[in-house]
Write an enzyme that holds these catalytic residues in place. Structure first.
Site, PDB file in Angstrom:
ATOM      1  N   TRP A  42      30.755 -49.260 -10.818  1.00 42.65           N
ATOM      2  CA  TRP A  42      29.815 -48.527 -11.665  1.00 42.65           C
ATOM      3  C   TRP A  42      29.848 -49.013 -13.110  1.00 42.65           C
ATOM      4  CZ3 TRP A  42      31.159 -42.880  -9.816  1.00 42.65           C
ATOM      5  CH2 TRP A  42      30.596 -42.681  -8.545  1.00 42.65           C
ATOM      6  N   LYS A  66      25.073 -49.612 -10.310  1.00 40.91           N
ATOM      7  CA  LYS A  66      26.118 -50.110  -9.415  1.00 40.91           C
ATOM      8  C   LYS A  66      26.012 -51.624  -9.316  1.00 40.91           C
ATOM      9  CE  LYS A  66      28.321 -47.082  -6.143  1.00 40.91           C
ATOM     10  NZ  LYS A  66      28.336 -46.388  -4.875  1.00 40.91           N
ATOM     11  N   GLU A  85      24.356 -24.221 -15.864  1.00 45.90           N
ATOM     12  CA  GLU A  85      25.164 -23.595 -14.804  1.00 45.90           C
ATOM     13  C   GLU A  85      26.537 -23.157 -15.293  1.00 45.90           C
ATOM     14  OE1 GLU A  85      23.416 -26.302 -14.619  1.00 45.90           O
ATOM     15  OE2 GLU A  85      22.602 -26.713 -12.634  1.00 45.90           O
ATOM     16  N   THR A 128      17.377 -24.131 -14.781  1.00 52.29           N
ATOM     17  CA  THR A 128      17.713 -25.500 -15.176  1.00 52.29           C
ATOM     18  C   THR A 128      16.405 -26.254 -15.383  1.00 52.29           C
ATOM     19  OG1 THR A 128      17.648 -26.282 -12.917  1.00 52.29           O
ATOM     20  CG2 THR A 128      19.770 -25.504 -13.723  1.00 52.29           C
TER      21      THR A 128
HETATM   22  P1  AMP Z   1      21.295 -28.613 -19.314  1.00 48.77           P
HETATM   23  O1  AMP Z   1      21.718 -27.801 -18.155  1.00 48.77           O
HETATM   24  O2  AMP Z   1      19.809 -28.739 -19.431  1.00 48.77           O
HETATM   25  O3  AMP Z   1      21.935 -28.155 -20.565  1.00 48.77           O
HETATM   26  O4  AMP Z   1      21.784 -30.116 -19.062  1.00 48.77           O
HETATM   27  C1  AMP Z   1      23.116 -30.380 -18.741  1.00 48.77           C
HETATM   28  C2  AMP Z   1      23.331 -31.862 -18.686  1.00 48.77           C
HETATM   29  O5  AMP Z   1      23.192 -32.438 -19.982  1.00 48.77           O
HETATM   30  C3  AMP Z   1      24.726 -32.252 -18.252  1.00 48.77           C
HETATM   31  O6  AMP Z   1      24.888 -32.212 -16.856  1.00 48.77           O
HETATM   32  C4  AMP Z   1      24.859 -33.641 -18.820  1.00 48.77           C
HETATM   33  O7  AMP Z   1      24.260 -34.605 -17.977  1.00 48.77           O
HETATM   34  C5  AMP Z   1      24.063 -33.552 -20.105  1.00 48.77           C
HETATM   35  N1  AMP Z   1      24.974 -33.342 -21.238  1.00 48.77           N
HETATM   36  C6  AMP Z   1      25.287 -32.205 -21.866  1.00 48.77           C
HETATM   37  N2  AMP Z   1      26.139 -32.419 -22.881  1.00 48.77           N
HETATM   38  C7  AMP Z   1      26.410 -33.740 -22.880  1.00 48.77           C
HETATM   39  C8  AMP Z   1      27.243 -34.591 -23.675  1.00 48.77           C
HETATM   40  N3  AMP Z   1      27.950 -34.144 -24.712  1.00 48.77           N
HETATM   41  N4  AMP Z   1      27.270 -35.899 -23.349  1.00 48.77           N
HETATM   42  C9  AMP Z   1      26.553 -36.394 -22.319  1.00 48.77           C
HETATM   43  N5  AMP Z   1      25.741 -35.644 -21.550  1.00 48.77           N
HETATM   44  C10 AMP Z   1      25.661 -34.335 -21.823  1.00 48.77           C
END
Ligand code: AMP
Length: 535
Positions: free
Chosen positions: A437, A432, A323, A178
């Protein structure tokens, strides 16, 4: 013992049928075009890896763009029972070194572009025994790296007469870390089983709806969340893959879409925006493209509208995480929503969508009480399923997983009665105000809809009465000079009154993480002493 057919075998067999034109075409780092049938060359990769002593459970890194050679390497690695470990070149060199050491990578496939980066860090990676540069001898530059081979000559020493290794389907096939903004990155492993299930799940009609008639351009990198599974689902269904190599600007992407008659693509909103800008500037059209999946960050309404109304391309908003292999939800329209038109349809498409078969989700409060699916009550988004991680590599970060295998995504969301989820924030970014929220994503999406705004970020500023109130930080498009009042008037009436930002700050630049997300921690630090006019 579970069924024991390696995924590489099943998928590559389809990709390699000689009677059909299922190929991967790419723009490699060192040549214009390269056409390849994955299967035979992947077998050669596996044969060559085995001869060099790699096998079951070995982590073999890749530091490469989306190219046919990168896919061959993936399948070759999986085919020998080893684990492909994608490295994200956009991370800082120290992070990549840390990740490689944590994973214990034994060998690496690297693109020419990233050779200078590898030269900087390889000495600090103790486990590394071999560097395979994804090029041929003629293009291999002088390098101080030890144990370097040119991929093509290394591959030519094999004839492809190799039988895929048979492994338990729960054996690890892939690995990705990640790109967490806080703390050390965490390793996620994908099994052969989870990769196969993920590829099947995402290809389904109400998910990405892929078919052998599609020509697929995965702009999303293989090094960030598995190219959203497309390097596996396309060969699985027998679709042609077009790989963009290192060029991801609007003009280069357009050229591939047009010359290769691409019907399906997947990209983050920034790339979608660059493509749309290129089309606007040149007046070009998209006669072949039918569908584009946009995810990785919230897809602004303006992108959906332009693709659909101006170019007749269906937008599928998607959400996922490293994940989750990574697909979590997709926003295609179920019968109840399919007839919607105009703003009502767009409002649904702003949502990240519903989970395909196999993935469960829920929203909870901080005490793990499940919240109603009413489309407005938001809470912590939790997921589980056969394609969702149940632990991080090395057992770190275990607090994100509970005994029933629910994974706390760290996202804040609500779910409507139809099962459509909408992300409103990252848990650590939500504002907040008076105990309630406020969604920063919604404020940001709204603000970027203003014609003068290039980028927007909402952060919470301490407030003596409300605890926190929103400040909207804005980067303007060149030459534009709207006032705060203009921006706020544009937003007024489009969100609840008490969500409206208390102030607007114009800046030249908003800080980003190495992977391009807005760096809210740094932004909050920059505005640490900011005093809101309402306080
Ligand atoms: P990654 O593991 O680097 O792909 O990041 C995942 C994170 O990207 C998620 O937990 C979200 O916070 C954000 N994310 C992915 N897709 C979206 C989406 N369509 N809209 C908003 N946030 C997103």
């Amino acid at each position: 013992m579970a069924a024991a057919v390696p995924q590489a075998d099943r998928q590559c067999r389809e990709a390699a049928r000689p009677t059909r034109d299922r190929v991967a075409l790419d723009r490699g780092a060192d040549r214009a075009h390269h056409i390849c049938r994955i299967h035979h060359r992947a077998l050669k990769v596996a044969e060559r890896l085995e001869r060099d002593g790699y096998g079951l459970g070995d982590r073999i890194a890749t530091l490469a763009w989306n190219t046919a050679r990168h896919i061959e390497a993936w399948y070759g690695i999986m085919g020998v029972g080893a684990i492909y470990h994608t490295l994200n070149p956009r991370l800082f060199p120290e992070q990549i070194t840390w990740i490689m050491n944590n994973a214990g990578d034994k060998a690496i496939f690297v693109d020419l572009t990233f050779l200078p980066l590898l030269e900087k860090i390889a000495g600090a990676v103790k486990s590394l025994k071999q560097v395979i540069v994804l090029t041929d001898k003629a293009h291999l530059p002088e390098t101080a790296l030890p144990k370097v081979v040119a991929y093509e000559e290394w591959l030519a020493e094999a004839d492809g007469n190799f039988a895929w290794k048979t492994v338990d389907e729960n054996t690890a096939a892939g690995m990705c870390y990640t790109s967490g903004t806080t703390g050390d990155p965490k390793g996620v492993l994908y099994s052969h089983r989870s990769n196969v299930l993920h590829a099947m799940i995402e290809a389904m009609p109400d998910a990405m709806g892929l078919s052998s008639r599609d020509t697929i351009l995965p702009v999303v990198p293989m090094f960030h969340a598995n190219a959203w599974g497309l390097a596996q689902s396309a060969p699985m269904i027998g679709a042609k893959l077009v790989m963009p190599g290192c060029k991801m600007d609007g003009a280069s992407i357009y050229e591939l879409l047009d010359t290769e008659k691409v019907t399906f693509s997947a990209a983050v909103p920034t790339v979608g925006m660059m493509l749309l800008q290129h089309l606007e500037e040149t007046g070009k059209k998209l006669p072949y493209l039918q569908k584009v999946v946009i995810g990785g960050a919230s897809c602004p309404r303006a992108i959906t509208t332009k693709f659909q109304d101006d170019y007749d391309v269906q937008v599928v908003h998607a959400w996922g995480m490293t994940e989750m292999s990574p697909v979590g939800t997709l926003c295609t329209l179920k019968p109840d929503y399919a007839g919607l038109k105009g703003d009502a349809r767009l409002a649904v498409q702003q949502k990240q969508g519903f989970t395909p078969f196999g993935i469960e989700m829920k929203v909870t409060d901080d005490d793990d009480n499940e919240l109603p699916w009413d489309g407005k009550t938001f809470g912590r988004l939790k997921v589980r399923g056969p394609t969702v991680a149940r632990a991080y590599y090395g057992g770190i970060g275990s607090e994100q997983f509970d005994e029933q295998s629910w994974f706390d995504t760290g996202d804040i969301a609500h779910i409507d009665p139809g099962g459509y989820m909408q992300i409103t924030d990252r848990a650590k970014d939500v504002i907040k105000s008076g105990g309630e929220w406020i969604s920063t994503i919604e404020l940001e999406n709204l603000a970027v809809g203003h014609p003068d705004v290039a980028e927007a970020a909402a952060i919470g500023i301490p407030h003596s009465k409300w605890g926190e109130r929103p400040l909207l930080v804005i980067v303007l498009k060149p030459g534009r000079e709207p006032t705060k009042t203009h921006i706020l008037a544009f937003m007024d009436g489009k969100v609840a009154k008490w969500w409206m930002p208390d102030d607007v700050a114009f800046v030249g630049e908003i800080p980003h993480t190495a992977t391009g997300n807005i760096q809210k921690i740094t932004l909050r630090q920059q505005f640490r002493d900011y005093h809101l006019p309402t306080d």
